[in-house]
Enzyme design. Structure first.
Site, short mmCIF file in Angstrom:
data_model
loop_
_atom_site.label_atom_id
_atom_site.label_comp_id
_atom_site.label_asym_id
_atom_site.label_seq_id
_atom_site.Cartn_x
_atom_site.Cartn_y
_atom_site.Cartn_z
CB THR A 10 -0.92 0.00 1.26
OG1 THR A 10 -1.58 -1.24 1.30
CG2 THR A 10 -1.92 1.12 1.22
CE LYS A 85 2.87 0.87 12.39
NZ LYS A 85 1.76 1.30 11.62
CB ILE A 116 0.31 13.92 11.07
CG1 ILE A 116 -1.12 13.44 10.88
CG2 ILE A 116 0.34 15.23 11.82
CD1 ILE A 116 -1.82 13.07 12.17
CE LYS A 185 1.21 4.48 14.27
NZ LYS A 185 -0.21 4.31 13.97
#
Ligand code: HSE
Length: 379
Positions: A10, A85, A116, A185
């Site tokens: 993806t 991550k 973000i 995260k």
């Protein structure tokens, strides 16, 4: 910048797609087993030994062979950019050290916050200010589930299937619903924001897999909304606390306004005050765009996201304490010292715990199957 791309899933296909329209960015080779094209190879050696490739982008996910490929790429003097991550939460210190030894970049801005630019801004702030706290809603799947249960009265299983169908969930969604994705995260945010490497097992982590419609109703009755939140604080003396847990946030809080799969990441600096960022924390194009922002940043000379002083740190979550909502099987015993108001709800006892140590609450939930708890945000 000539790139070798590891993985055409993806995010990888998003990187490939966006890179086509970027001047000065050329994806020369892609490591992928599933497709065939003249730029595709199934041999990592063809990428790390290609003298034209300056930078390797990793979007395969998982720990192995991502770790081995990262080590190989850095050892061959290639810059390395990743959205992984799990890789960074476990091997970040080692890979950063290797990158420094080799004089190349190791950047992972898309690994926390997806699209973000949270870590990038956190890093800029850390270079200027003392970051005192950070956290937020860092997982889209769990936010989608909690918001669907809250606003559409949907049951947990249906909401999870929808989040999976929409492509938000990890291959193994237990890492979303058990809070592990959020915890990883948070590890990255602590490294960048506090220059503190925290081991995964040192962050008390409780997810939402035990949540019931009853919990959502109880939250609503109190004018609250359930969200899965990450939180970390660094005191002036350096003492750290960090945890991941469901939280009953105030209906008027920024967290309550975060709907669907949207993420909300914030930090608080002594000078900056509270800075927050919202947006797509997952998904093909937003995450790929953030990966390419790192690529541009390497071209501009950026090398590492942590500071020179970044070192191992051990959170003290026994001293951290706050109010909790707690639901346990009827008759389950709480520590006698906890002041709590009790309500009986059929097979469950629901408590408003005035004040309990974070580590003890997480330990209690691990001991008593079926338990669900949520920290209560201060009004
Ligand atoms: N499964 C993750 C999420 C994907 O739901 O936020 C982005 O890390």
């Amino acid at each position: 910048m000539t790139i070798g791309l590891l993985g055409m899933g993806t995010i990888g296909s998003g990187v490939f797609e966006i890179a086509q329209s970027l001047e000065g960015v050329h994806v020369k080779k892609v490591l992928e087993k599933r497709f065939q094209a003249e730029y595709i190879t199934d041999n990592i050696e063809e990428i790390v030994n290609d003298p034209e490739i300056e930078l390797v982008v990793e979007t395969m996910g998982g720990l192995h062979p991502a770790y081995e490929f990262a080590s190989q790429a850095l050892s061959h003097g290639k810059h390395f950019v990743t959205a992984n991550k799990l890789l960074v939460s476990v091997y970040g210190p080692e890979l950063t050290k290797l990158a420094k030894e080799k004089g190349v970049a190791f950047l992972y801005g898309a690994a926390c916050g997806g699209g973000i630019a949270y870590l990038a801004n956190l890093e800029i702030a850390r270079n200027i200010d003392r970051i005192v706290a950070l956290g937020g809603i860092l997982n889209g799947t769990t936010n989608y589930i909690l918001d669907s249960m809250q606003s559409r009265n949907m049951d947990y299983a249906t909401a999870l299937s929808e989040a999976q169908a929409l492509g938000y969930a990890e291959r193994d969604p237990s890492s979303d619903v058990d809070g592990l994705d959020t915890m990883r995260k948070l590890i990255l945010a602590c490294a960048v924001g506090f220059d503190a490497y925290v081991a995964p097992e040192e962050i008390p982590t409780f997810g939402i897999s035990a949540v019931l419609p009853l919990d959502v109703e109880q939250a609503r009755a109190k004018g609250r909304v359930l969200r899965l939140c990450a939180f970390a604080r660094r005191a002036e003396d350096g003492a750290l606390s960090a945890w991941v847990e469901p939280t009953l946030v105030c209906a008027a809080s920024p967290e309550a306004a975060i709907l669907n799969n949207v993420n909300y990441a914030w930090y608080q600096g002594e000078s900056y005050g509270l800075m927050s960022y919202t947006g797509q924390g997952a998904g093909k194009l937003p995450t790929a765009a953030n990966v390419l922002r790192d690529v541009r940043s390497v071209a501009a000379g950026h090398r590492y996201m942590t500071g020179e002083k970044c070192a191992a740190a051990h959170p003290d979550n026994a001293s951290a304490r706050h109010a909790y909502y707690l639901r346990v099987p009827a008759g389950a015993e709480l520590p006698a010292v906890w002041a709590a108001e009790k309500r009986c709800c059929g097979a469950w006892d629901v408590y408003e715990v005035k004040d309990a140590p974070v580590s003890e609450m997480h330990a209690l939930a691990a001991r008593i199957p079926g338990t669900f708890f949520a920290g209560v945000q201060e009004a």
